[in-house]
Design an enzyme around this catalytic site. Structure first.
Site, PDB file in Angstrom:
ATOM      1  N   GLU A  88      54.566  49.007  21.266  1.00 26.24           N
ATOM      2  CA  GLU A  88      53.539  50.120  20.942  1.00 26.24           C
ATOM      3  C   GLU A  88      52.413  49.501  20.400  1.00 26.24           C
ATOM      4  O   GLU A  88      52.529  48.608  19.367  1.00 26.24           O
ATOM      5  CB  GLU A  88      54.162  51.241  20.010  1.00 26.24           C
ATOM      6  CG  GLU A  88      55.308  52.029  20.489  1.00 26.24           C
ATOM      7  CD  GLU A  88      55.720  53.098  19.356  1.00 26.24           C
ATOM      8  OE1 GLU A  88      54.888  53.404  18.495  1.00 26.24           O
ATOM      9  OE2 GLU A  88      56.994  53.644  19.485  1.00 26.24           O
ATOM     10  N   GLU A 145      50.411  64.421  21.964  1.00 27.23           N
ATOM     11  CA  GLU A 145      51.503  65.447  21.683  1.00 27.23           C
ATOM     12  C   GLU A 145      51.172  66.464  20.542  1.00 27.23           C
ATOM     13  O   GLU A 145      51.318  66.104  19.432  1.00 27.23           O
ATOM     14  CB  GLU A 145      52.955  64.385  21.480  1.00 27.23           C
ATOM     15  CG  GLU A 145      53.044  63.509  22.724  1.00 27.23           C
ATOM     16  CD  GLU A 145      53.858  62.299  22.272  1.00 27.23           C
ATOM     17  OE1 GLU A 145      55.189  62.587  22.261  1.00 27.23           O
ATOM     18  OE2 GLU A 145      53.561  61.131  21.891  1.00 27.23           O
ATOM     19  N   LYS A 186      54.090  66.914  17.362  1.00 25.44           N
ATOM     20  CA  LYS A 186      54.486  65.777  16.636  1.00 25.44           C
ATOM     21  C   LYS A 186      54.356  66.164  15.147  1.00 25.44           C
ATOM     22  O   LYS A 186      53.261  66.645  14.936  1.00 25.44           O
ATOM     23  CB  LYS A 186      53.737  64.353  17.040  1.00 25.44           C
ATOM     24  CG  LYS A 186      54.277  63.850  18.337  1.00 25.44           C
ATOM     25  CD  LYS A 186      54.015  62.403  18.282  1.00 25.44           C
ATOM     26  CE  LYS A 186      54.620  61.489  17.459  1.00 25.44           C
ATOM     27  NZ  LYS A 186      54.389  60.068  17.653  1.00 25.44           N
ATOM     28  N   GLU A 205      48.700  61.620  14.532  1.00 30.47           N
ATOM     29  CA  GLU A 205      50.049  61.442  15.310  1.00 30.47           C
ATOM     30  C   GLU A 205      49.907  62.258  16.714  1.00 30.47           C
ATOM     31  O   GLU A 205      50.655  62.121  17.469  1.00 30.47           O
ATOM     32  CB  GLU A 205      51.323  61.881  14.410  1.00 30.47           C
ATOM     33  CG  GLU A 205      51.501  60.809  13.280  1.00 30.47           C
ATOM     34  CD  GLU A 205      52.278  59.824  13.874  1.00 30.47           C
ATOM     35  OE1 GLU A 205      52.888  59.779  14.858  1.00 30.47           O
ATOM     36  OE2 GLU A 205      51.911  58.588  13.150  1.00 30.47           O
TER      37      GLU A 205
END
Length: 499
Positions: free
Chosen positions: A372, A426, A429, A435
């Site tokens: 990541e 997203e 999250k 995030e």
């Protein structure tokens, strides 16, 4: 000529194994199974022998061996060939270990073609190098994402051929059937305790979530857990290695270890320090869990996966970290006095810090893959650097660097590979605003910002439907058809050689 090149391309990395397809004079191997004592065996066989049989203990039903050296004829001269220490897997039958090599008549044919055409094939293989360097994490903690079928079209349009998902969702794996996109599935932390109990539970999980989708869906890895070591749940530290072993043993019994790799991504929290890179070591409390895990990964040939985020480092210490150093922009960089190496970006420094820690732990040859990395395009007021401009700069410069297929200052000959976080923003999250804003794309398929993907319209261009990408999906089809053509050519060549 073209058919021969096609054959070698289809064989891929195995083209270099042709050197071992020959009558062996003597072969030395060593058993590497921890459950059995290390036994050295030396065979001397007739020149034209093609199958070697070695007595093997009845109780040892799995075999992991390391080929130490091989003396052979090619096709008439004597050579001594030292094989690199990568373990190889073999099966046993009736208490014997079988090694199969082509008879000398076939070896003569293959060695002739290999010697004569290798210079041309090497050039061609270099032009179509299949080593991937750029992948993307496909997270789905959101309520507004497009269906997986549309995601396949999007990835093909962007020419992204490698992804990671954090589970083994059947809808996703079904949608990717026949796409040619290689996937690493995730076995979540919530399953580790159950999987660690017994190999039969790992077997059931793999049959249900991996084997049933092969070979049409290209599942190439299983990430067992995510950022386990260094987390607050110490109980998971203890079950990680048993779970990894059970997953691998189940794959082995299903004869899938040559297709599906086992790994476990780590966060930067496993390190005691990482500056300068050469000083990096694993945390003292983590070493008792990390060392056995590394030993097993070294045995089965798995790389070290690390989640490396210059964004998080800068966010936590913006006063002492140069933003240009974190974004691959022009800066004075840092100098590592111990290695006499200069770093002009934090990403490579983080990768080399992992290499330094592995070297100190006794695994200097273990490759590092970044599982990541990314940069948030939006964040809270206290999240320094979380801007769209910085996200675009980081991801654009990182993509350019990865596409060059080069190494780091400490490992210049080892190509850097990384999965970008993440494919989409997203919106569900938890945590700080950052995030929910790591995505390269928006849910409608438009790009969050321009980093050079072709065939995609920026969000400022107005509404963008994923349906418009379908006409761009020929790239994936062509890649699949290309492999089919190569396979067909290889089959024709084999028929010619056999006639």
């Amino acid at each position: 000529m073209l058919m021969l090149i096609s054959l070698l391309i289809t064989l891929g990395e195995r083209c270099f194994s042709i050197l071992c397809w020959c009558p062996v004079k003597e072969l030395r191997i060593k058993n590497l199974l921890p459950s059995n004592q290390n036994l050295n065996h030396l065979w001397t066989k007739a020149k034209n022998q093609s199958i070697f049989v070695m007595p093997w203990p009845r109780e040892e039903k799995h075999c992991i061996i390391q080929m130490i050296s091989c003396s052979y004829f090619w096709p008439t001269k004597y050579y001594n060939y030292h094989i690199s220490p990568q373990p190889r897997l073999f099966f046993y039958k009736r208490n014997s270990l079988f090694l199969h090599l082509l008879p000398s008549s076939q070896m003569t044919t293959y060695s002739f073609f290999f010697c004569f055409f290798f210079p041309f094939c090497a050039i061609f293989l270099n032009a179509v190098d299949a080593t991937w360097t750029y992948g993307v994490n496909y997270g789905r903690i959101a309520d507004n994402l497009p269906p997986p079928e549309s995601v396949v079209t999007l990835l093909k349009a962007a020419k992204i051929k490698n992804i990671r998902i954090y589970d083994a969702d059947h809808g996703v794996l079904t949608a990717f059937k026949g796409s040619g996109i290689e996937i690493v599935v995730g076995l979540g932390n919530e399953f580790l305790k159950d999987i660690s109990v017994g190999e039969d539970r790992a077997m059931n999980w793999i049959k249900e979530n991996v084997q049933r989708f092969l070979p049409d869906t290209h599942i190439r890895g299983i990430a067992v857990g995510n950022e386990v070591l260094g987390s607050s749940d110490v109980e998971l530290w203890e079950v990680l290695l048993p779970a990894v072993k059970n997953v691998y043993n189940a794959l082995y019994r299903l004869q899938l270890t040559n297709i599906v790799q086992v790994s476990s991504p780590h966060s930067e929290a496993v390190f005691a320090n990482s500056f300068p890179p050469s000083s990096c070591i694993f945390r003292e409390d983590i070493v008792p869990f990390m060392k056995p895990l590394l030993q097993f990964f070294s045995l089965i040939g798995s790389p070290f996966f690390i989640n490396a985020y210059p964004f998080l480092a800068y966010k936590n210490d913006p006063e002492h970290i140069d933003i240009n150093y974190a974004l691959f922009k022009k800066n004075k960089g840092i100098f590592d006095a111990k290695t006499n190496l200069h770093y002009d970006n934090m990403f490579e420094a983080q990768v080399d810090a992992a290499y330094a820690a592995l070297e100190k732990a006794g695994y200097p040859k273990m490759p590092v893959i970044v599982s990541e990395t990314g940069w948030a395009s939006h964040g809270d007021e206290n999240e320094a650097g979380a801007t769209l401009k910085n996200a675009r700069t980081y991801n654009r410069n990182l993509r350019k660097k990865l596409m060059k297929k080069k190494g780091t200052p400490f490992r210049p000959k080892t190509v850097v590979r990384a999965y970008i976080f993440a494919l989409f923003n997203e919106n569900s999250k938890p945590g700080p605003t950052s995030e929910r804003n790591f995505g390269l794309f928006k849910p409608d398929g438009s790009i969050s910002y321009d980093i050079g993907f072709t065939g995609l319209r920026p969000s400022s261009a107005g509404s963008s439907s994923l349906l418009s990408f379908k006409k761009l999906g020929f790239g994936g089809w062509f890649g699949c058809s290309y492999s089919m053509i190569l396979t067909a050519c290889a089959a024709i060549l084999m028929l010619i050689l056999a006639s």
